[in-house]
Design a protein around this motif. Structure first.
Motif, PDB file in Angstrom:
ATOM      1  N   GLY A 186       6.430  82.252  10.799  1.00 33.29           N
ATOM      2  CA  GLY A 186       5.790  82.555   9.529  1.00 33.29           C
ATOM      3  C   GLY A 186       4.297  82.678   9.637  1.00 33.29           C
ATOM      4  O   GLY A 186       3.592  82.888   8.643  1.00 33.29           O
ATOM      5  N   THR A 187       3.776  82.567  10.873  1.00 35.37           N
ATOM      6  CA  THR A 187       2.333  82.608  11.073  1.00 35.37           C
ATOM      7  C   THR A 187       1.748  83.945  10.648  1.00 35.37           C
ATOM      8  O   THR A 187       0.642  84.009  10.088  1.00 35.37           O
ATOM      9  N   PHE A 193      -2.341  86.925   4.498  1.00 31.27           N
ATOM     10  CA  PHE A 193      -2.985  86.389   3.300  1.00 31.27           C
ATOM     11  C   PHE A 193      -4.387  85.870   3.599  1.00 31.27           C
ATOM     12  O   PHE A 193      -5.257  85.900   2.713  1.00 31.27           O
ATOM     13  N   ALA A 194      -4.626  85.401   4.814  1.00 30.08           N
ATOM     14  CA  ALA A 194      -5.980  84.966   5.189  1.00 30.08           C
ATOM     15  C   ALA A 194      -6.941  86.145   5.206  1.00 30.08           C
ATOM     16  O   ALA A 194      -8.086  86.060   4.731  1.00 30.08           O
ATOM     17  N   PRO A 212     -12.598  78.955  -5.578  1.00 33.36           N
ATOM     18  CA  PRO A 212     -11.508  77.980  -5.331  1.00 33.36           C
ATOM     19  C   PRO A 212     -10.171  78.423  -5.912  1.00 33.36           C
ATOM     20  O   PRO A 212      -9.117  78.142  -5.324  1.00 33.36           O
ATOM     21  N   LEU A 213     -10.198  79.140  -7.041  1.00 36.46           N
ATOM     22  CA  LEU A 213      -8.957  79.630  -7.631  1.00 36.46           C
ATOM     23  C   LEU A 213      -8.238  80.582  -6.688  1.00 36.46           C
ATOM     24  O   LEU A 213      -7.021  80.482  -6.491  1.00 36.46           O
ATOM     25  N   PHE A 214      -8.977  81.511  -6.081  1.00 36.84           N
ATOM     26  CA  PHE A 214      -8.367  82.445  -5.139  1.00 36.84           C
ATOM     27  C   PHE A 214      -7.864  81.730  -3.890  1.00 36.84           C
ATOM     28  O   PHE A 214      -6.821  82.089  -3.339  1.00 36.84           O
ATOM     29  N   VAL A 215      -8.607  80.721  -3.441  1.00 36.72           N
ATOM     30  CA  VAL A 215      -8.191  79.971  -2.248  1.00 36.72           C
ATOM     31  C   VAL A 215      -6.841  79.305  -2.488  1.00 36.72           C
ATOM     32  O   VAL A 215      -5.885  79.488  -1.719  1.00 36.72           O
ATOM     33  N   PHE A 216      -6.728  78.539  -3.575  1.00 36.64           N
ATOM     34  CA  PHE A 216      -5.473  77.832  -3.860  1.00 36.64           C
ATOM     35  C   PHE A 216      -4.341  78.807  -4.181  1.00 36.64           C
ATOM     36  O   PHE A 216      -3.196  78.599  -3.765  1.00 36.64           O
ATOM     37  N   LEU A 217      -4.664  79.873  -4.908  1.00 37.43           N
ATOM     38  CA  LEU A 217      -3.632  80.821  -5.316  1.00 37.43           C
ATOM     39  C   LEU A 217      -3.041  81.554  -4.119  1.00 37.43           C
ATOM     40  O   LEU A 217      -1.813  81.648  -3.968  1.00 37.43           O
ATOM     41  N   LEU A 218      -3.884  82.070  -3.216  1.00 40.13           N
ATOM     42  CA  LEU A 218      -3.382  82.845  -2.084  1.00 40.13           C
ATOM     43  C   LEU A 218      -2.717  81.964  -1.038  1.00 40.13           C
ATOM     44  O   LEU A 218      -1.770  82.392  -0.369  1.00 40.13           O
ATOM     45  N   VAL A 219      -3.198  80.734  -0.889  1.00 39.10           N
ATOM     46  CA  VAL A 219      -2.520  79.810   0.033  1.00 39.10           C
ATOM     47  C   VAL A 219      -1.102  79.528  -0.457  1.00 39.10           C
ATOM     48  O   VAL A 219      -0.133  79.556   0.326  1.00 39.10           O
ATOM     49  N   TYR A 220      -0.966  79.291  -1.752  1.00 41.55           N
ATOM     50  CA  TYR A 220       0.364  79.024  -2.309  1.00 41.55           C
ATOM     51  C   TYR A 220       1.238  80.275  -2.288  1.00 41.55           C
ATOM     52  O   TYR A 220       2.448  80.201  -2.051  1.00 41.55           O
ATOM     53  N   LEU A 221       0.637  81.454  -2.508  1.00 41.23           N
ATOM     54  CA  LEU A 221       1.391  82.703  -2.430  1.00 41.23           C
ATOM     55  C   LEU A 221       1.896  82.959  -1.011  1.00 41.23           C
ATOM     56  O   LEU A 221       3.003  83.465  -0.821  1.00 41.23           O
ATOM     57  N   ALA A 222       1.087  82.604  -0.013  1.00 38.38           N
ATOM     58  CA  ALA A 222       1.533  82.753   1.378  1.00 38.38           C
ATOM     59  C   ALA A 222       2.745  81.872   1.637  1.00 38.38           C
ATOM     60  O   ALA A 222       3.706  82.290   2.291  1.00 38.38           O
ATOM     61  N   TYR A 223       2.699  80.657   1.124  1.00 40.63           N
ATOM     62  CA  TYR A 223       3.826  79.735   1.289  1.00 40.63           C
ATOM     63  C   TYR A 223       5.086  80.284   0.620  1.00 40.63           C
ATOM     64  O   TYR A 223       6.166  80.324   1.213  1.00 40.63           O
ATOM     65  N   LEU A 224       4.961  80.737  -0.637  1.00 45.11           N
ATOM     66  CA  LEU A 224       6.117  81.244  -1.371  1.00 45.11           C
ATOM     67  C   LEU A 224       6.652  82.541  -0.777  1.00 45.11           C
ATOM     68  O   LEU A 224       7.869  82.774  -0.771  1.00 45.11           O
ATOM     69  N   LEU A 235       4.153  77.102   8.416  1.00 54.17           N
ATOM     70  CA  LEU A 235       3.232  77.746   9.341  1.00 54.17           C
ATOM     71  C   LEU A 235       2.387  78.805   8.654  1.00 54.17           C
ATOM     72  O   LEU A 235       1.227  78.994   8.972  1.00 54.17           O
ATOM     73  N   SER A 236       2.974  79.504   7.702  1.00 55.63           N
ATOM     74  CA  SER A 236       2.190  80.517   6.977  1.00 55.63           C
ATOM     75  C   SER A 236       1.094  79.865   6.158  1.00 55.63           C
ATOM     76  O   SER A 236       0.007  80.396   6.035  1.00 55.63           O
TER      77      SER A 236
END
Length: 236
Positions: A186-187, A193-194, A212-224, A235-236
């Motif tokens: 999943g890397t 997303f990075a 910070p909103l974009f940071v948290f949002l895109l990190v969570y979107l990568a996970y989902l 890993l993503s």
């Protein structure tokens, strides 16, 4: 409150903080159990993997000293990936060999995948107490980041192994296809997303408050996204 804070500092020099958290959890759990005879809530695996785990890993990755981490990335990956895989496979194959040799009771109905699943569960280490001691005695930064980075990455490796093996056990080894062995990767999703996050933050220099909103949002979107395609979300 001030006296409680200073008392806790003196107490943690004798009892490790991780042990205090375990004891506190047992006490609070006992209070809840006594207050409610019937269990009103149960933590489900889906809730943990979709909501709690992303925040834990995201917090660890966000506050990690990135420069030290990437300078020692080779040593961290050697211990975290190669070492964890070695522990998991050795444990699983040794238990399977013991089953074939008759050391393990024949009434234990377990195959190779079951033993590999058990090996994945116990292969990772969590050096919380070691890191706390390192911070207390102010050890070398390189040693600290290697232990910290290894503890962070090996959790990702074991979660990937666990989810892959549990899916193999559920569908049956005979139904596993070749493509299923690559679902732990999943890397690449995380890298996509990075890059997207880096591109977006180029245009937010005048409105830093929304970064910070974009940071948290895109990190969570990568996970989902990784979860959606049955890849390794951790890993993503």
């Amino acid at each position: 409150m001030n006296s409680v804070f200073h008392f806790s500092q003196r107490f943690t020099t004798v009892v490790p903080e991780s042990c205090m958290l375990i004891l506190l959890g047992l006490v609070l759990g006992g209070v809840v159990l006594l207050a409610n005879k019937k269990q009103l809530y149960q933590l489900e695996p889906a809730l943990f993997f979709l909501f709690l785990l992303p925040t834990i890993v995201g917090d660890a990755g966000y506050f990690m000293p990135a420069r030290l981490f990437f300078d020692n990335l080779g040593a961290i990956l050697l211990y975290a990936v190669v070492g964890t895989l070695w522990n998991a496979f050795c444990t699983g194959f040794c238990l399977y060999a013991a089953k074939l040799l008759g050391v393990i009771d024949e009434r234990v109905e377990a195959g190779l995948m079951d033993f590999l699943l058990f090996g994945a569960l116990i292969s990772a280490v969590d050096p919380v107490a070691v890191l706390a001691v390192f911070e207390e005695v102010h050890v070398n930064d390189t040693l600290f980041i290697i232990v910290f980075g290894e503890s962070l990455v090996n959790d990702a490796v074991t979660v990937v192994l666990y989810k892959v093996y549990i899916s193999f056990v559920e569908v049956g080894v005979e139904n596993v296809q070749t493509v299923d062995y690559f679902k732990g990767v999943g890397t690449l999703v995380g890298l996509v997303f990075a890059v997207l996050l880096s591109f977006i933050t180029r245009f937010t220099k005048k409105v830093r408050i929304i970064e910070p909103l974009f940071v948290f949002l895109l990190v969570y979107l990568a996970y989902l996204t990784a979860e959606l395609f049955s890849l390794s979300a951790i890993l993503s």
